[in-house]
Design an enzyme around this catalytic site. Sequence first.
Site, mmCIF file in Angstrom:
data_model
loop_
_atom_site.group_PDB
_atom_site.id
_atom_site.type_symbol
_atom_site.label_atom_id
_atom_site.label_comp_id
_atom_site.label_asym_id
_atom_site.label_seq_id
_atom_site.Cartn_x
_atom_site.Cartn_y
_atom_site.Cartn_z
ATOM 1 N N CYS A 45 179.895 26.427 -97.756
ATOM 2 C CA CYS A 45 179.427 26.956 -99.073
ATOM 3 C C CYS A 45 180.286 27.762 -99.611
ATOM 4 O O CYS A 45 180.497 27.763 -100.974
ATOM 5 C CB CYS A 45 178.070 27.530 -98.675
ATOM 6 S SG CYS A 45 177.953 28.847 -97.589
ATOM 7 N N GLU B 138 169.702 29.698 -100.167
ATOM 8 C CA GLU B 138 171.085 29.987 -100.284
ATOM 9 C C GLU B 138 171.763 28.558 -100.393
ATOM 10 O O GLU B 138 171.545 27.492 -99.643
ATOM 11 C CB GLU B 138 171.566 30.149 -98.359
ATOM 12 C CG GLU B 138 170.983 31.637 -97.965
ATOM 13 C CD GLU B 138 171.831 32.770 -98.668
ATOM 14 O OE1 GLU B 138 172.778 32.440 -99.439
ATOM 15 O OE2 GLU B 138 171.406 33.936 -98.574
ATOM 16 N N GLY C 62 171.705 30.591 -105.233
ATOM 17 C CA GLY C 62 170.845 31.223 -104.536
ATOM 18 C C GLY C 62 169.981 32.244 -105.106
ATOM 19 O O GLY C 62 170.057 32.747 -106.238
ATOM 20 N N GLY D 185 174.636 25.979 -103.099
ATOM 21 C CA GLY D 185 175.968 25.460 -103.158
ATOM 22 C C GLY D 185 176.748 26.402 -103.717
ATOM 23 O O GLY D 185 176.635 27.777 -104.213
ATOM 24 N N SER E 104 169.235 19.687 -90.155
ATOM 25 C CA SER E 104 169.628 18.380 -90.807
ATOM 26 C C SER E 104 169.732 17.256 -89.892
ATOM 27 O O SER E 104 169.516 17.194 -88.811
ATOM 28 C CB SER E 104 171.076 18.864 -91.425
ATOM 29 O OG SER E 104 171.961 17.442 -91.788
ATOM 30 N N GLU E 105 169.445 16.240 -90.674
ATOM 31 C CA GLU E 105 169.626 14.700 -89.989
ATOM 32 C C GLU E 105 170.863 14.745 -89.165
ATOM 33 O O GLU E 105 170.829 13.774 -88.218
ATOM 34 C CB GLU E 105 169.515 13.649 -91.179
ATOM 35 C CG GLU E 105 168.399 13.654 -91.979
ATOM 36 C CD GLU E 105 168.460 14.508 -93.252
ATOM 37 O OE1 GLU E 105 169.031 15.694 -92.843
ATOM 38 O OE2 GLU E 105 167.753 14.077 -94.175
ATOM 39 N N GLY F 225 171.939 22.205 -100.343
ATOM 40 C CA GLY F 225 172.509 21.766 -101.569
ATOM 41 C C GLY F 225 171.331 22.410 -102.889
ATOM 42 O O GLY F 225 170.108 22.738 -102.602
ATOM 43 N N LYS G 50 163.621 23.260 -89.413
ATOM 44 C CA LYS G 50 163.738 21.693 -89.715
ATOM 45 C C LYS G 50 165.466 21.640 -89.818
ATOM 46 O O LYS G 50 165.734 21.897 -90.847
ATOM 47 C CB LYS G 50 163.182 21.415 -90.911
ATOM 48 C CG LYS G 50 162.871 20.121 -91.368
ATOM 49 C CD LYS G 50 164.000 19.016 -90.981
ATOM 50 C CE LYS G 50 164.387 18.516 -92.268
ATOM 51 N NZ LYS G 50 165.759 17.938 -92.210
ATOM 52 N N TRP H 20 173.909 20.966 -92.279
ATOM 53 C CA TRP H 20 174.603 20.374 -91.149
ATOM 54 C C TRP H 20 175.978 21.250 -90.975
ATOM 55 O O TRP H 20 176.638 20.934 -89.854
ATOM 56 C CB TRP H 20 174.968 18.848 -91.205
ATOM 57 C CG TRP H 20 175.414 18.602 -92.510
ATOM 58 C CD1 TRP H 20 174.616 17.957 -93.443
ATOM 59 C CD2 TRP H 20 176.672 18.627 -93.021
ATOM 60 N NE1 TRP H 20 175.454 17.905 -94.719
ATOM 61 C CE2 TRP H 20 176.594 18.088 -94.476
ATOM 62 C CE3 TRP H 20 178.004 19.017 -92.571
ATOM 63 C CZ2 TRP H 20 177.790 17.912 -95.170
ATOM 64 C CZ3 TRP H 20 179.124 18.900 -93.384
ATOM 65 C CH2 TRP H 20 179.120 18.494 -94.786
ATOM 66 N N ASN H 21 176.506 21.912 -91.856
ATOM 67 C CA ASN H 21 178.177 22.231 -91.856
ATOM 68 C C ASN H 21 177.964 23.328 -90.726
ATOM 69 O O ASN H 21 179.181 23.500 -89.844
ATOM 70 C CB ASN H 21 178.424 22.759 -93.011
ATOM 71 C CG ASN H 21 177.748 23.908 -93.568
ATOM 72 O OD1 ASN H 21 176.508 23.960 -93.642
ATOM 73 N ND2 ASN H 21 178.542 24.880 -94.166
ATOM 74 N N LYS I 237 173.545 33.225 -109.770
ATOM 75 C CA LYS I 237 173.455 32.083 -110.472
ATOM 76 C C LYS I 237 172.662 30.715 -109.738
ATOM 77 O O LYS I 237 171.740 30.961 -108.714
ATOM 78 C CB LYS I 237 174.615 31.506 -111.309
ATOM 79 C CG LYS I 237 175.058 32.546 -112.257
ATOM 80 C CD LYS I 237 176.262 32.104 -113.136
ATOM 81 C CE LYS I 237 177.536 32.064 -112.548
ATOM 82 N NZ LYS I 237 178.538 31.839 -113.522
ATOM 83 N N GLU J 200 170.786 36.900 -97.216
ATOM 84 C CA GLU J 200 170.329 37.080 -95.924
ATOM 85 C C GLU J 200 171.544 37.854 -95.191
ATOM 86 O O GLU J 200 172.348 38.414 -96.051
ATOM 87 C CB GLU J 200 170.885 35.348 -95.248
ATOM 88 C CG GLU J 200 169.921 34.445 -95.589
ATOM 89 C CD GLU J 200 170.077 33.157 -94.562
ATOM 90 O OE1 GLU J 200 171.133 32.893 -94.276
ATOM 91 O OE2 GLU J 200 169.020 32.531 -94.370
#
Length: 486
Positions: free
Chosen positions: A289, A255, A463, A257, A182-183, A234, A180, A156-157, A460, A467
């Site tokens: 992120c 991708e 991810g 956190g 984010s909510e 996340g 899809k 969502w960010n 690490k 991209e």
Amino acid sequence: MNHAVAKPAVQRIPFLVGGEWRTGSAPALPAINPASGELLGEVGAAGPDDVDAAVRAAQAAQPAWAALRGHQRAALLQAIAAQIEQHAEALALTQTRENGKPLAESRQQAKSAAGIFRYYAAEIETFAAEVTPPRGDYVSMTSYEPLGVVAAITPWNSPLTMDAQKAAPALAAGNAVILKPSELTPQTSLALGRLCLEAGLPPGLLNVLPGSGADTGAALVQHPGVRMISFTGGTATGRAIARVAAERMIPACFELGGKSPQIVFADADVERALEGVLWGIFEAMGQSCVAGSRLFVQQALYPRFVEALVAKTRALRLGPPEDPHTQVGPLASEQRVQHVDTIVQAARRDGAQLLCGGARPAGAQFGRGAYYLPTILAGMRNDAAVCQTEIFGPVLCVLPFADEEDLVAQANHSEFGLACGIWSADFARAWRVARRIEAGTVWINTYKQLSITTPFGGYKQSGLGREKGRQGLLPYLQAKSIYLAT
Ligand code: NAD
């Protein structure tokens, strides 16, 4: 007598499957403006039958799209870019009303979204098969083909840019996409879906399925018609999706956190470093992120630097995201405020010293908005939970370091490896440290500079895959080698 007054029906916003708009079989999502706490409406959510319909629509549309030449697909991506540019203001407002990002930043991201479509139009128009050296009487060639239906799952960010970073290369490569969102931010993604249709993208090539991760997202990644997963979100969610991808043996990229270090050496240009550190964490209220959320300052400079940083942080203008004077806005939801506050209070109980923030702002103007004060914590060790956990909010942990060895050990002591900032006047040292830091992106004397031409991704637990740039196109293609006897 029944005096109950019927509640006015809230508008249910439909979503996009195969060029048609439907309201879906899953429980609708509330649309709440985080700046005011106001319920603006609700968005239809996709149940398993909607997911199945989207996959079928995508499968039906994809072969004709894949059969087009690169330059033909490029022309459509250019048309989408133009359409985004024409509607950039509406897109920016939609994102800001969903996630609370200051409008100026959303405007910038709407522009970037158009640029991302243009970039991948250029990439696919110039993308060439390779003739490989023959070791016998044949001509050998490697060409690249699309995978089919791609599931693109976004957070969502920054949906404006995250969606474009997946949809543009996946479509350029000849795939169909099921997005899809984010909510919290489905309407931004739905607006992109509508603009793509209006630009002439054939129906079924970009479907947008709002819904919860547990229902809609899980049904999507498990659908046998989905051939590749591109995920941003996340690390825990990424791991759950990676298990599904492994079981199904389909390619996936992640991708995830971060807990990125900002490193300030005593010889740094202090004013520039202060600005870079301040905006590196508090832009978008730390909901980025690459937020520079762990600050390491060399001991000799530490007291002066931290004092000045706290003063600048206290002076930040907190306010509604649509107000042009606002420097930092609300968090994306009331739940995010509670999440951040829980972590801050736990850190204080564990001995962290609160230098500023650590509470909701006082004042009637903040009303029921999801506001939280920009927060700085000090006095803990780098292995404290608050220094190791991604907070994804406006919280900066500051730590001193003695020398280069101590610094590199501390900075690399993290499960994440997304980004890093280095501030120093000694170019050779900055370069040396940059090479030793485990991170996908390192900035020297700057921070959060991002370009669509340059690969982006994590080391690490931050991810797998990259991209942006040409590397951002390759995950959406599979190589086929052909030998032709001469
Ligand atoms: P999240 O992991 O909670 O959700 C991300 C997306 O995954 C949402 O659309 C969600 O509905 C969906 N999802 C959840 N469970 C799922 C499941 N089991 N199957 C399929 N889909 C599922 O993340 P968030 O809170 O939306 O976003 C914040 C996180 O995103 C932070 O960790 C941040 O660092 C990360 N992020 C990373 C990058 C990057 O480029 N590395 C960029 C932006 C955000």
